[in-house]
Scaffold this motif. Structure first.
Motif, PDB file in Angstrom:
ATOM      1  N   UNK A 159     -85.123  61.539 -84.695  1.00 41.98           N
ATOM      2  CA  UNK A 159     -85.129  62.118 -83.026  1.00 41.98           C
ATOM      3  C   UNK A 159     -86.277  62.406 -82.568  1.00 41.98           C
ATOM      4  N   UNK A 160     -85.732  63.542 -82.904  1.00 43.23           N
ATOM      5  CA  UNK A 160     -86.749  64.829 -82.259  1.00 43.23           C
ATOM      6  C   UNK A 160     -88.452  65.524 -82.642  1.00 43.23           C
ATOM      7  N   UNK A 161     -88.262  64.519 -84.507  1.00 43.22           N
ATOM      8  CA  UNK A 161     -89.787  64.108 -84.735  1.00 43.22           C
ATOM      9  C   UNK A 161     -90.934  62.950 -84.005  1.00 43.22           C
ATOM     10  N   UNK A 162     -89.668  61.875 -83.833  1.00 45.63           N
ATOM     11  CA  UNK A 162     -90.534  60.403 -83.144  1.00 45.63           C
ATOM     12  C   UNK A 162     -90.438  61.003 -81.535  1.00 45.63           C
ATOM     13  N   UNK A 163     -89.476  62.368 -80.870  1.00 44.35           N
ATOM     14  CA  UNK A 163     -90.119  62.182 -79.518  1.00 44.35           C
ATOM     15  C   UNK A 163     -91.339  63.181 -79.349  1.00 44.35           C
ATOM     16  N   UNK A 164     -91.790  64.001 -80.145  1.00 43.79           N
ATOM     17  CA  UNK A 164     -92.326  65.930 -80.393  1.00 43.79           C
ATOM     18  C   UNK A 164     -93.941  64.551 -80.690  1.00 43.79           C
ATOM     19  N   UNK A 165     -94.132  63.088 -81.743  1.00 40.42           N
ATOM     20  CA  UNK A 165     -94.953  62.838 -82.093  1.00 40.42           C
ATOM     21  C   UNK A 165     -95.714  61.749 -81.467  1.00 40.42           C
TER      22      UNK A 165
END
Length: 290
Positions: A149-155
């Motif tokens: 989830x964090x990766x998607x948010x940052x990306x």
């Protein structure tokens, strides 16, 4: 004399804490607290001192971040990370430089504390999921989900274009030259039409309280903020957070640290840190490592 594990890994521990907190002052406090905890440990009982220390620092940083959340909500105007003077060497590790950039640290501010810690440990420092789980008090399965989830948010929020160091330097120099001379049109030309300016004065220095959009308006805001005798203004290129950036002095006094995001030869984001409490670490280079 052999270094203790804590001394060996101190720069790493500071970098972990700084990326989780976005504040060098708080990161230093966390590292000091972690040292006190390490002093009470029998090193012979620690199988992997590096992993153990990263876990200790992460727990302390998470505690600190949660306690800071209220004060950041009540902050006057926009909150930006505390900039650090770094050597050009940091840029050699492209992923590290990107992760400690003001732009990335600003994106990380939009994550919750646990998400931020998980993202930093996994994406930047490549800590195994099991070790992250111990550090944040979650199961390894939960940590994998949080990391995704964090990766998607940052990306979805980080700048998508990586530029070479030479291009970044060239654009920063053009931008600073336009500031020094006070030529509004040159400032407009070096910025993208949809540029965004974010300033942090913390209620202690004059700064826009909300983001400013558009090259014409941003140029006017910059010109107004630096409306002094040209001879009194000095805008010099420095390395901040692993990238070429700007340092603005007025009458010999440090007034602003400036970080720029460059895409396709133009400035797309301008971050101005003017809060004097965040300008105290810009005279001595700080080592960041992973």
């Amino acid at each position: 004399m052999t270094e203790t594990p804590f001394v060996t890994h101190r720069s790493l521990l500071f970098t972990v804490a700084y990326e989780i907190l976005g504040s060098a002052a708080d990161a230093e406090d966390v590292v000091q607290e972690s040292w006190l905890r390490w002093a009470d440990v029998d090193p012979s009982q620690v199988r992997d001192p590096r992993a153990y220390l990263v876990q200790v620092v992460t727990r302390q940083a998470l505690n600190r971040l949660r306690s800071l959340s209220r004060s950041r909500e009540e902050y006057v105007g926009e909150w930006l990370p505390e900039p650090l003077l770094t050597s050009p060497d940091v840029a050699e590790d492209v992923e590290l430089a990107e992760s400690v950039s003001i732009a990335m640290l600003t994106v990380l501010e939009t994550l919750g504390p646990t998400e931020r810690a998980v993202f930093v440990l996994r994406e930047v420092f490549e800590v195994p999921y099991g070790e992250i789980a111990e550090a944040v008090g979650k199961s390894a399965t939960a940590v994998r989900q949080i990391a995704r989830r964090a990766r998607q948010h940052v990306a979805a929020r980080q700048p998508r274009v990586r530029v070479s160091r030479s291009e970044q330097q060239a654009v920063v120099e053009r931008f600073l030259a336009a500031l020094r001379t006070g030529r509004l049109q040159e400032l407009v030309e070096v910025m993208a039409p949809d540029v965004v300016l974010i300033a942090d004065g913390g209620g202690l220095a004059a700064a826009a309280l909300a983001p400013v959009h558009g090259s014409e308006l941003v140029a006017k805001v910059l010109a107004r903020a630096n409306r002094v005798d040209v001879a009194a203004l000095e805008a010099t290129a420095v390395w901040l957070n692993g990238a070429p950036a700007g340092r603005i002095e007025i009458d010999g006094e440090l007034a602003t640290a400036m970080s720029l995001v460059v895409e396709n030869g133009h400035v797309t984001r301008v971050y101005l840190v003017r809060n004097p409490h965040k300008l105290t670490r810009l005279d001595e280079s700080i080592a960041l490592t992973r």
